[in-house]
Write a protein that holds these residues in place. Sequence first.
Motif, PDB file in Angstrom:
ATOM      1  N   LEU A  18       0.821  -1.203   0.000  1.00 56.57           N
ATOM      2  CA  LEU A  18       0.000   0.000   0.000  1.00 56.57           C
ATOM      3  C   LEU A  18       0.860   1.260   0.000  1.00 56.57           C
ATOM      4  CD1 LEU A  18      -2.804  -1.187   2.424  1.00 56.57           C
ATOM      5  CD2 LEU A  18      -2.997  -0.792  -0.051  1.00 56.57           C
ATOM      6  N   ASP A  19       1.959   1.229   0.722  1.00 56.29           N
ATOM      7  CA  ASP A  19       2.867   2.376   0.734  1.00 56.29           C
ATOM      8  C   ASP A  19       3.462   2.593  -0.658  1.00 56.29           C
ATOM      9  OD1 ASP A  19       4.282   4.456   2.315  1.00 56.29           O
ATOM     10  OD2 ASP A  19       6.033   3.327   1.628  1.00 56.29           O
ATOM     11  N   ALA A  20       3.854   1.530  -1.318  1.00 60.40           N
ATOM     12  CA  ALA A  20       4.417   1.654  -2.667  1.00 60.40           C
ATOM     13  C   ALA A  20       3.379   2.194  -3.645  1.00 60.40           C
ATOM     14  CB  ALA A  20       4.949   0.309  -3.135  1.00 60.40           C
ATOM     15  N   ILE A  21       2.144   1.744  -3.525  1.00 67.11           N
ATOM     16  CA  ILE A  21       1.065   2.238  -4.389  1.00 67.11           C
ATOM     17  C   ILE A  21       0.844   3.724  -4.149  1.00 67.11           C
ATOM     18  CG2 ILE A  21      -1.438   2.115  -4.795  1.00 67.11           C
ATOM     19  CD1 ILE A  21       0.171  -0.182  -6.044  1.00 67.11           C
ATOM     20  N   ALA A  22       0.904   4.119  -2.889  1.00 69.72           N
ATOM     21  CA  ALA A  22       0.657   5.526  -2.544  1.00 69.72           C
ATOM     22  C   ALA A  22       1.753   6.453  -3.035  1.00 69.72           C
ATOM     23  CB  ALA A  22       0.492   5.669  -1.029  1.00 69.72           C
ATOM     24  N   THR A  23       2.972   5.949  -3.171  1.00 65.75           N
ATOM     25  CA  THR A  23       4.089   6.827  -3.511  1.00 65.75           C
ATOM     26  C   THR A  23       4.608   6.677  -4.934  1.00 65.75           C
ATOM     27  OG1 THR A  23       5.658   5.237  -2.578  1.00 65.75           O
ATOM     28  CG2 THR A  23       4.866   6.975  -1.114  1.00 65.75           C
ATOM     29  N   THR A  25       4.570   6.281  -9.134  1.00 68.41           N
ATOM     30  CA  THR A  25       3.826   6.954 -10.204  1.00 68.41           C
ATOM     31  C   THR A  25       2.970   5.996 -11.019  1.00 68.41           C
ATOM     32  OG1 THR A  25       5.734   6.759 -11.671  1.00 68.41           O
ATOM     33  CG2 THR A  25       5.531   8.797 -10.404  1.00 68.41           C
ATOM     34  N   SER A  26       3.224   4.704 -10.899  1.00 68.66           N
ATOM     35  CA  SER A  26       2.427   3.710 -11.622  1.00 68.66           C
ATOM     36  C   SER A  26       2.507   2.374 -10.894  1.00 68.66           C
ATOM     37  CB  SER A  26       2.952   3.541 -13.046  1.00 68.66           C
ATOM     38  OG  SER A  26       4.221   2.904 -13.036  1.00 68.66           O
ATOM     39  N   LEU A  27       1.630   1.456 -11.281  1.00 67.17           N
ATOM     40  CA  LEU A  27       1.675   0.119 -10.684  1.00 67.17           C
ATOM     41  C   LEU A  27       2.985  -0.583 -11.024  1.00 67.17           C
ATOM     42  CD1 LEU A  27      -1.956  -1.238 -11.213  1.00 67.17           C
ATOM     43  CD2 LEU A  27      -0.911  -0.391  -9.111  1.00 67.17           C
ATOM     44  N   ARG A  28       3.467  -0.409 -12.228  1.00 67.66           N
ATOM     45  CA  ARG A  28       4.742  -1.039 -12.604  1.00 67.66           C
ATOM     46  C   ARG A  28       5.902  -0.463 -11.795  1.00 67.66           C
ATOM     47  NH1 ARG A  28       4.740  -4.624 -16.958  1.00 67.66           N
ATOM     48  NH2 ARG A  28       2.780  -4.616 -18.068  1.00 67.66           N
ATOM     49  N   ASP A  29       5.881   0.844 -11.540  1.00 66.36           N
ATOM     50  CA  ASP A  29       6.922   1.443 -10.697  1.00 66.36           C
ATOM     51  C   ASP A  29       6.841   0.910  -9.270  1.00 66.36           C
ATOM     52  OD1 ASP A  29       8.036   2.914 -12.748  1.00 66.36           O
ATOM     53  OD2 ASP A  29       7.007   4.783 -12.202  1.00 66.36           O
ATOM     54  N   ALA A  30       5.630   0.758  -8.772  1.00 62.75           N
ATOM     55  CA  ALA A  30       5.452   0.200  -7.426  1.00 62.75           C
ATOM     56  C   ALA A  30       5.965  -1.232  -7.376  1.00 62.75           C
ATOM     57  CB  ALA A  30       3.989   0.259  -7.015  1.00 62.75           C
TER      58      ALA A  30
END
Length: 79
Positions: A18-23, A25-30
């Motif tokens: 969830l932290d990665a999704i919040a920060t 720029t895209s799902l692939r970046d997360a």
Amino acid sequence: MSALEHAATNGPWALATLDAIATATSLRDAARALHVHHSTLQDRLLHAETALGCGVRDPAGRLRLQLALVPRRAAHPQR
């Protein structure tokens, strides 16, 4: 228990996801930030969204997630 804390019970990956999704720029970046395949991230996200009771893939849901994470980050700055 807050929706965020409830989502955290899905697994040790939940809050980091969830932290990665919040920060990110895209799902692939997360997914790259978490070192998982993007399909793995999408599966984890589906479970987390179910536990949260709302989606976080659209701008409004993502903002809601970001705001929910603020007090947690303040209480646990090392996490």
